[in-house]
Design a protein around this motif. Structure first.
Motif, PDB file in Angstrom:
ATOM      1  N   LEU A   1     -11.082   5.632  34.651  1.00  0.00           N
ATOM      2  CA  LEU A   1     -11.615   6.951  34.294  1.00  0.00           C
ATOM      3  C   LEU A   1     -11.720   7.139  32.786  1.00  0.00           C
ATOM      4  O   LEU A   1     -12.679   7.737  32.294  1.00  0.00           O
ATOM      5  CB  LEU A   1     -10.701   8.045  34.854  1.00  0.00           C
ATOM      6  N   ALA A   2     -10.738   6.635  32.059  1.00  0.00           N
ATOM      7  CA  ALA A   2     -10.758   6.766  30.596  1.00  0.00           C
ATOM      8  C   ALA A   2     -11.998   6.069  30.040  1.00  0.00           C
ATOM      9  O   ALA A   2     -12.754   6.655  29.248  1.00  0.00           O
ATOM     10  CB  ALA A   2      -9.491   6.161  29.997  1.00  0.00           C
ATOM     11  N   LEU A   3     -12.234   4.846  30.481  1.00  0.00           N
ATOM     12  CA  LEU A   3     -13.397   4.082  30.009  1.00  0.00           C
ATOM     13  C   LEU A   3     -14.693   4.767  30.450  1.00  0.00           C
ATOM     14  O   LEU A   3     -15.617   4.970  29.663  1.00  0.00           O
ATOM     15  CB  LEU A   3     -13.344   2.647  30.567  1.00  0.00           C
ATOM     16  N   TYR A   4     -14.742   5.147  31.714  1.00  0.00           N
ATOM     17  CA  TYR A   4     -15.945   5.761  32.296  1.00  0.00           C
ATOM     18  C   TYR A   4     -16.288   7.059  31.566  1.00  0.00           C
ATOM     19  O   TYR A   4     -17.441   7.315  31.244  1.00  0.00           O
ATOM     20  CB  TYR A   4     -15.689   6.009  33.782  1.00  0.00           C
ATOM     21  N   SER A   5     -15.271   7.869  31.297  1.00  0.00           N
ATOM     22  CA  SER A   5     -15.513   9.181  30.670  1.00  0.00           C
ATOM     23  C   SER A   5     -16.053   9.033  29.252  1.00  0.00           C
ATOM     24  O   SER A   5     -16.693   9.942  28.731  1.00  0.00           O
ATOM     25  CB  SER A   5     -14.234  10.013  30.658  1.00  0.00           C
ATOM     26  N   LEU A   6     -15.795   7.902  28.620  1.00  0.00           N
ATOM     27  CA  LEU A   6     -16.317   7.671  27.268  1.00  0.00           C
ATOM     28  C   LEU A   6     -17.653   6.930  27.313  1.00  0.00           C
ATOM     29  O   LEU A   6     -18.157   6.475  26.297  1.00  0.00           O
ATOM     30  CB  LEU A   6     -15.302   6.888  26.437  1.00  0.00           C
TER      31      LEU A   6
ATOM     32  N   ILE B   1      -3.567  10.297  32.383  1.00  0.00           N
ATOM     33  CA  ILE B   1      -4.467  10.162  31.244  1.00  0.00           C
ATOM     34  C   ILE B   1      -4.059  11.213  30.216  1.00  0.00           C
ATOM     35  O   ILE B   1      -3.851  12.380  30.571  1.00  0.00           O
ATOM     36  CB  ILE B   1      -5.927  10.390  31.695  1.00  0.00           C
ATOM     37  N   LEU B   2      -3.896  10.785  28.976  1.00  0.00           N
ATOM     38  CA  LEU B   2      -3.502  11.695  27.897  1.00  0.00           C
ATOM     39  C   LEU B   2      -4.651  11.804  26.906  1.00  0.00           C
ATOM     40  O   LEU B   2      -5.233  10.783  26.518  1.00  0.00           O
ATOM     41  CB  LEU B   2      -2.287  11.152  27.138  1.00  0.00           C
ATOM     42  N   THR B   3      -4.971  13.016  26.492  1.00  0.00           N
ATOM     43  CA  THR B   3      -5.940  13.169  25.410  1.00  0.00           C
ATOM     44  C   THR B   3      -5.777  14.533  24.741  1.00  0.00           C
ATOM     45  O   THR B   3      -5.434  15.519  25.397  1.00  0.00           O
ATOM     46  CB  THR B   3      -7.401  12.988  25.884  1.00  0.00           C
ATOM     47  N   ASP B   4      -6.024  14.564  23.442  1.00  0.00           N
ATOM     48  CA  ASP B   4      -5.971  15.829  22.709  1.00  0.00           C
ATOM     49  C   ASP B   4      -7.325  16.527  22.720  1.00  0.00           C
ATOM     50  O   ASP B   4      -7.457  17.642  22.247  1.00  0.00           O
ATOM     51  CB  ASP B   4      -5.523  15.580  21.259  1.00  0.00           C
ATOM     52  N   ASP B   5      -8.344  15.840  23.252  1.00  0.00           N
ATOM     53  CA  ASP B   5      -9.703  16.379  23.282  1.00  0.00           C
ATOM     54  C   ASP B   5      -9.877  17.235  24.545  1.00  0.00           C
ATOM     55  O   ASP B   5      -9.960  16.711  25.655  1.00  0.00           O
ATOM     56  CB  ASP B   5     -10.678  15.186  23.271  1.00  0.00           C
TER      57      ASP B   5
ATOM     58  N   LYS C   1     -13.618  17.191  31.503  1.00  0.00           N
ATOM     59  CA  LYS C   1     -14.536  16.269  32.180  1.00  0.00           C
ATOM     60  C   LYS C   1     -13.765  15.266  33.059  1.00  0.00           C
ATOM     61  O   LYS C   1     -14.131  15.014  34.207  1.00  0.00           O
ATOM     62  CB  LYS C   1     -15.342  15.527  31.104  1.00  0.00           C
ATOM     63  N   ILE C   2     -12.672  14.723  32.508  1.00  0.00           N
ATOM     64  CA  ILE C   2     -11.889  13.733  33.247  1.00  0.00           C
ATOM     65  C   ILE C   2     -11.257  14.364  34.501  1.00  0.00           C
ATOM     66  O   ILE C   2     -11.277  13.785  35.586  1.00  0.00           O
ATOM     67  CB  ILE C   2     -10.810  13.102  32.336  1.00  0.00           C
TER      68      ILE C   2
ATOM     69  N   LEU D   1     -13.987  14.788  37.057  1.00  0.00           N
ATOM     70  CA  LEU D   1     -14.344  13.490  37.643  1.00  0.00           C
ATOM     71  C   LEU D   1     -13.270  12.996  38.612  1.00  0.00           C
ATOM     72  O   LEU D   1     -13.574  12.372  39.625  1.00  0.00           O
ATOM     73  CB  LEU D   1     -14.534  12.448  36.536  1.00  0.00           C
ATOM     74  N   SER D   2     -12.004  13.278  38.299  1.00  0.00           N
ATOM     75  CA  SER D   2     -10.892  12.746  39.107  1.00  0.00           C
ATOM     76  C   SER D   2     -10.779  13.448  40.458  1.00  0.00           C
ATOM     77  O   SER D   2     -10.141  12.949  41.374  1.00  0.00           O
ATOM     78  CB  SER D   2      -9.571  12.868  38.345  1.00  0.00           C
ATOM     79  N   THR D   3     -11.387  14.643  40.572  1.00  0.00           N
ATOM     80  CA  THR D   3     -11.289  15.418  41.816  1.00  0.00           C
ATOM     81  C   THR D   3     -12.661  15.479  42.492  1.00  0.00           C
ATOM     82  O   THR D   3     -13.149  16.549  42.858  1.00  0.00           O
ATOM     83  CB  THR D   3     -10.777  16.848  41.535  1.00  0.00           C
ATOM     84  N   THR D   4     -13.297  14.324  42.640  1.00  0.00           N
ATOM     85  CA  THR D   4     -14.605  14.144  43.294  1.00  0.00           C
ATOM     86  C   THR D   4     -15.700  15.021  42.694  1.00  0.00           C
ATOM     87  O   THR D   4     -16.706  15.294  43.345  1.00  0.00           O
ATOM     88  CB  THR D   4     -14.550  14.381  44.837  1.00  0.00           C
ATOM     89  N   ALA D   5     -15.502  15.495  41.466  1.00  0.00           N
ATOM     90  CA  ALA D   5     -16.486  16.351  40.784  1.00  0.00           C
ATOM     91  C   ALA D   5     -16.855  17.549  41.669  1.00  0.00           C
ATOM     92  O   ALA D   5     -18.010  17.964  41.741  1.00  0.00           O
ATOM     93  CB  ALA D   5     -17.721  15.553  40.379  1.00  0.00           C
TER      94      ALA D   5
END
Ligand SMILES: *Cc1c(COP(=O)(O)O)cnc(C)c1O
Length: 383
Positions: A78-83, A224-228, A234-235, A238-242
């Motif tokens: 998901l991290a790669l996909y989201s970027l 998944i950790l992010t400050d953004d 978005k992540i 995406l993780s909950t079947t959008a």
């Protein structure tokens, strides 16, 4: 004999034996939360434990946003996909890592570029990285292009080997210079800090794993950790079947993933996380005991944290000197036969048949270190 000396030294620390390299520790707290979760009826994709677990992780790591998912591999995916990592892209990863890092890149349709490891911290060899980038890439419209394949190199994924954090300041300088996004594979590094910052909070995105052999476990799980904030939204989506939020209607607005952590796993995680500081303390104490036990033995050292890193010592490792590396297999054989779990380092990715076609740097560090490292029992319960 040398291998007997090693066996005796490990035994002096772990006593009778240790069947696994890293065993989980549970007490009443896990039982209480799991029963509470069962009684609530919410064991699956919604429930209060998932929110509680994310908040507790955010507070412990200092990350602005945490998204709990089903495992570390899905977190990486998901991290790669989201970027925007997608078909035809390339991603730089260490060759010394668990297969999940490389698998997630390939799951996105991208190609990994395998980078050698440094012998002193087993992480990405940053000197090799910088040289490789200088010689093999160009920048076009602020995108990094591999001059051999003509493909875009979208990201770099440092992995904090055995819990020891990569030199992130130096990596960030290189990544900035070459327009590379950093995704930290901090799967092994919950409880490790680099210059006061928690592992996984330094790059654009970081990921954690809570598999059964990690420092805390949710059975299976990841985060998944992010400050953004925007990226986090978005992540999460995406993780909950959008799925689009609505009181009763069921609809989705993009191709999503079913990667959300179930509530029952999060219940286990909430209980485990209350003890993370104790686990780190126990493991650092265990490291100290091994260091003392091996002090008088020539030809072997206990691997220690790099400068700037306060490690969780997820897996404690022995490093054999060059002239003792021929004893590696014998030591593995003798320890495992006498009930003490020991393992070599993973086989590096560039040596796996199904990854053979991908690009790689020279591999002096990795090829050397796989013959010198032995992981030894590292469970917090050994203290
Ligand atoms: C454990 C681990 C993962 C994630 O593994 P999962 O079993 O999918 O949670 C990813 N990368 C590394 C380096 C790991 O050690």
């Amino acid at each position: 004999m040398f291998s007997n000396e090693v066996l005796r030294a490990i035994r002096s620390v772990v006593g009778g034996g240790s069947k696994a390299l890293h065993e989980p520790s549970f007490n009443e707290c896990e039982h209480k939360y799991l029963v509470e979760c069962l009684n609530s009826g919410y064991v699956s994709t919604v429930g209060k434990f998932v929110d509680d677990f994310e908040l507790a992780l955010a507070s412990f790591t200092g990350s602005r946003n945490v998204i709990a998912v089903v495992n570390g591999t899905s977190a990486l995916h998901l991290a790669l996909y989201s970027l925007g990592v997608t078909f035809g892209d390339e991603v730089i990863i260490p060759t010394v890592t668990f297969a999940a890092t490389a698998n997630a890149v390939v799951h996105c349709g991208a190609a990994p570029i395998f980078l050698d490891c440094a012998v002193d911290d087993l992480n990405l060899d940053l000197t090799t990285l910088e040289k490789w980038l200088e010689r093999n890439t160009k920048t076009l419209n602020s995108q990094l292009i591999n001059i051999h394949s003509n493909k875009i190199i979208k990201a770099i994924v440092p992995m904090h080997t055995l819990g020891h954090i990569c030199d992130m300041d130096r990596l960030a300088t290189i990544a900035n210079k070459f327009n590379l996004v950093i995704i930290e594979d901090a799967a092994e590094a919950l409880g490790s800090f680099y210059k006061g910052k928690h592992a996984g909070t330094i790059g654009r995105i970081g990921i954690l794993s809570f598999n059964g052999n990690k420092i805390i476990t949710t059975g299976g799980g990841g985060a998944i950790l992010t400050d953004d904030d925007q990226l986090a939204t978005k992540i999460r989506h995406l993780s909950t079947t959008a799925r689009v939020k609505h009181q009763w209607d069921v609809s989705h607005d993009m191709v999503g993933f079913n990667y959300r952590m179930p509530n029952i796993n999060a219940a286990l995680g909430c209980a485990q996380l209350t003890k993370i500081r104790d686990f780190v303390r126990a493991k650092r104490e265990l490291q100290d005991r091994y260091v003392s036990a091996f002090e008088g033995i020539e030809g072997v050292k206990v691997f220690s944290e790099p400068v700037g890193c306060r490690s969780n010592y997820w897996l404690i490792a022995l490093v054999l000197d060059e002239d003792k590396s021929m004893y590696k297999d014998l030591i593995l054989q003798e320890t495992n036969s006498s009930g003490i779990a020991t393992r070599p380092l993973w086989r590096p990715m560039h040596q796996l048949k199904h990854f053979e076609q991908f690009q790689k740097t020279e591999m002096h560090g990795a090829e050397k270190m796989i013959n010198h490292i032995i992981n030894i029992p590292s469970s917090p319960c050994l203290i």
